[in-house]
Design an enzyme around this catalytic site. Structure first.
Site, PDB file in Angstrom:
ATOM      1  N   GLY A  70       0.684  -1.181   0.012  1.00  0.00           N
ATOM      2  CA  GLY A  70      -0.014   0.009  -0.018  1.00  0.00           C
ATOM      3  C   GLY A  70       0.714   1.334   0.011  1.00  0.00           C
ATOM      4  N   SER A  71       2.080   1.378   0.835  1.00  0.00           N
ATOM      5  CA  SER A  71       2.972   2.459   0.821  1.00  0.00           C
ATOM      6  C   SER A  71       3.393   2.853  -0.405  1.00  0.00           C
ATOM      7  CB  SER A  71       3.812   2.218   1.917  1.00  0.00           C
ATOM      8  OG  SER A  71       3.338   1.911   2.936  1.00  0.00           O
ATOM      9  N   ASN A 151      -8.119   4.004   8.636  1.00  0.00           N
ATOM     10  CA  ASN A 151      -7.224   2.751   9.353  1.00  0.00           C
ATOM     11  C   ASN A 151      -7.232   2.724  10.885  1.00  0.00           C
ATOM     12  OD1 ASN A 151      -5.415   4.758   8.471  1.00  0.00           O
ATOM     13  ND2 ASN A 151      -4.086   3.742   9.891  1.00  0.00           N
ATOM     14  N   GLN A 179      -7.757  -0.326   3.515  1.00  0.00           N
ATOM     15  CA  GLN A 179      -8.693  -0.761   4.725  1.00  0.00           C
ATOM     16  C   GLN A 179      -9.771  -1.249   4.124  1.00  0.00           C
ATOM     17  OE1 GLN A 179      -7.991  -1.573   7.660  1.00  0.00           O
ATOM     18  NE2 GLN A 179      -5.976  -0.655   7.881  1.00  0.00           N
ATOM     19  N   SER A 199      -3.393  -3.168  -0.767  1.00  0.00           N
ATOM     20  CA  SER A 199      -2.383  -4.180   0.004  1.00  0.00           C
ATOM     21  C   SER A 199      -3.058  -5.225   0.430  1.00  0.00           C
ATOM     22  CB  SER A 199      -1.821  -3.243   1.066  1.00  0.00           C
ATOM     23  OG  SER A 199      -0.957  -4.197   1.896  1.00  0.00           O
ATOM     24  N   HIS A 201      -2.056  -7.860   2.620  1.00  0.00           N
ATOM     25  CA  HIS A 201      -1.928  -8.094   3.904  1.00  0.00           C
ATOM     26  C   HIS A 201      -2.962  -7.604   5.022  1.00  0.00           C
ATOM     27  CE1 HIS A 201       0.266  -4.916   6.405  1.00  0.00           C
ATOM     28  NE2 HIS A 201       0.501  -4.529   5.309  1.00  0.00           N
ATOM     29  N   THR A 237      12.025  -7.931 -10.990  1.00  0.00           N
ATOM     30  CA  THR A 237      11.361  -9.103 -11.379  1.00  0.00           C
ATOM     31  C   THR A 237      10.149  -9.366 -10.433  1.00  0.00           C
ATOM     32  OG1 THR A 237      13.600 -10.006 -11.871  1.00  0.00           O
ATOM     33  CG2 THR A 237      11.585 -11.457 -11.694  1.00  0.00           C
ATOM     34  N   CYS A 324       2.367   2.385  13.458  1.00  0.00           N
ATOM     35  CA  CYS A 324       3.510   3.299  13.080  1.00  0.00           C
ATOM     36  C   CYS A 324       3.478   4.262  14.430  1.00  0.00           C
ATOM     37  CB  CYS A 324       3.159   3.932  11.808  1.00  0.00           C
ATOM     38  SG  CYS A 324       2.436   3.196  10.661  1.00  0.00           S
TER      39      CYS A 324
END
Ligand SMILES: *Cc1c(COP(=O)(O)O)cnc(C)c1O
Length: 395
Positions: A70-71, A151, A179, A199, A201, A237, A324
């Site tokens: 996501g970042s 989030n 999210q 993202s 995860h 790759t 974070c």
């Protein structure tokens, strides 16, 4: 009892995703840029995954660029729009005060490079108004970026309506939907979205993989130089195993959105009702316009950090904000943005569930949060100052 209640930080990788990834690593380990058969088989798997992701989002396969998460997708979207804007001498960006740091820190960097950013205010319920976005757009605006779901407090933004305003004003619209995807309905065409980050995860896929959707016609700028992968826009790759794991998890999550929401919402609301019985507490974010699995509460007179550690001792894994900010003493920028005073923001607890959560677990959380809050308050001189009337309560 053990309860993982930190699904907004990351989710457990689904069995189907792990199986799909293992299969790719065993059978399709070729380099998709190679012209031989082993490479071309890998290329087919890669492009098949891109087609599936596109179908799930409502876009074309070529509008998808795979990223490391996501970042990176947020950085790429914003930097690209800024460069495209600068070419036309448009150097103004509209965003909000409660975005993820992947967005906020990219915007801060652009401000140092001469861009101007309007951070639209977030009302107390954590839902940005369409009017505030409309009012912030100027002749020289080159991007509007507003997150789909927050989030920390889980609030859902009026994305389709903001997108419609951006279309009308001819300004590119990016949304950080990390999210949202797999948790609520997302369709870039129907919701007027020009760029979208996601993202894996956050919906039971692997960490370290995500994607950026960018509508055809939007020129993307490379963050990474190198080979011609991803139409030359993202060198390196391709991690096909992770990409296939992501798309497998995404298909599962999107297919079960309604079913999971029906399971989660009653439990979420029961938890909110239970925790709201604790005196001098408040829910953060709108009670209805929020993610099915998100509960975020502030309890006056406690430290979020202490609350977390004591809950961890009792088997409850939660968060006091975003991953974070935990570990630092700054209060959450999201809670400050919705107008919570510093002291109240410090006493916040985020519990984020997946559809496996049981009623027994919810009961256990209600009971234990109540006990721990009371325990911490009984050790706090500040709390006694409030109880004895020497200091005012906020809540
Ligand atoms: C987790 C998260 C990100 C960052 O995604 P990564 O894949 O961890 O880089 C960005 N935005 C939001 C809203 C998030 O929740």
């Amino acid at each position: 009892m053990y309860i993982y209640a930190d699904n907004a930080a990351t989710t457990k990788t689904s069995e189907a995703a792990i199986r799909a990834m293992t299969k790719v690593m065993e059978e399709t380990w070729g380099n998709p840029s190679s012209l031989h058969s082993t490479g071309q088989r890998a290329k087919e798997v890669l492009e098949g995954a891109r087609e599936k992701a596109a179908a799930l989002l409502g876009c074309e396969p070529r509008e998808i660029t795979f990223t490391s998460g996501g970042s990176e997708a947020d950085n790429m979207a914003i930097v690209s729009a800024a460069k495209n804007g600068a070419r036309k001498n448009k150097k103004h960006i509209v965003s909000t005060a409660f975005e993820h740091h992947a967005v906020l820190h990219t915007l801060k960097k652009l401000e140092k490079e001469g861009f101007e950013v309007t951070y639209v205010e977030v009302p107390e319920n954590g839902v940005v108004t369409v009017e505030s976005i409309r009012d912030a757009i100027r002749e020289d605006t080159c991007l509007v970026t507003v997150m789909f779901a927050n989030n920390e407090i889980g609030t859902l933004q009026p994305i389709a309506e903001i997108g419609a305003v951006c279309r009308e004003k001819k300004v590119p619209f990016h949304t950080d939907a990390v999210q949202a995807v797999g948790h609520v309905y997302v369709n870039v065409k129907e919701q007027n979205i020009d760029m979208l980050s996601l993202s894996a995860h956050k919906f039971h896929g692997p960490r370290g993989i995500g994607l950026l959707y960018a509508k055809r016609g939007i020129i993307l700028s490379n963050l990474i130089e190198g080979g011609a992968q991803e139409r030359g826009k993202r060198a390196g790759t391709e991690d096909i195993a992770s990409i296939v794991g992501m798309v497998t998890a995404m298909e599962e999550a999107v297919r079960t959105i309604d079913e999971h929401a029906a399971l989660l919402i009653p439990k979420r609301d029961r938890l909110i009702a239970g925790l709201s019985k604790i005196p001098h507490s408040t829910l953060n974010g709108d009670p209805e316009k929020r993610l099915p699995g998100n509960v975020n509460m502030s309890f006056e007179g406690v430290e979020g950090e202490s609350l977390l550690l004591l809950l961890d001792d009792r088997g409850i894994e939660a968060s006091s904000g975003s991953a974070c900010t935990s570990g630092s003493l700054d209060p959450s920028h999201v809670l400050l943005a919705i107008g919570r005073p510093h002291e109240v923001a410090h006493g916040s607890l985020r519990l984020t569930f997946d559809a496996d959560v049981t009623d027994e677990q919810i009961d256990y959380v209600i009971k234990n949060v109540g006990e721990v809050v009371e325990y911490l308050r009984n050790m706090s001189p500040l709390w006694f100052a409030k109880v004895e009337g020497r200091k005012e309560f906020y809540l």
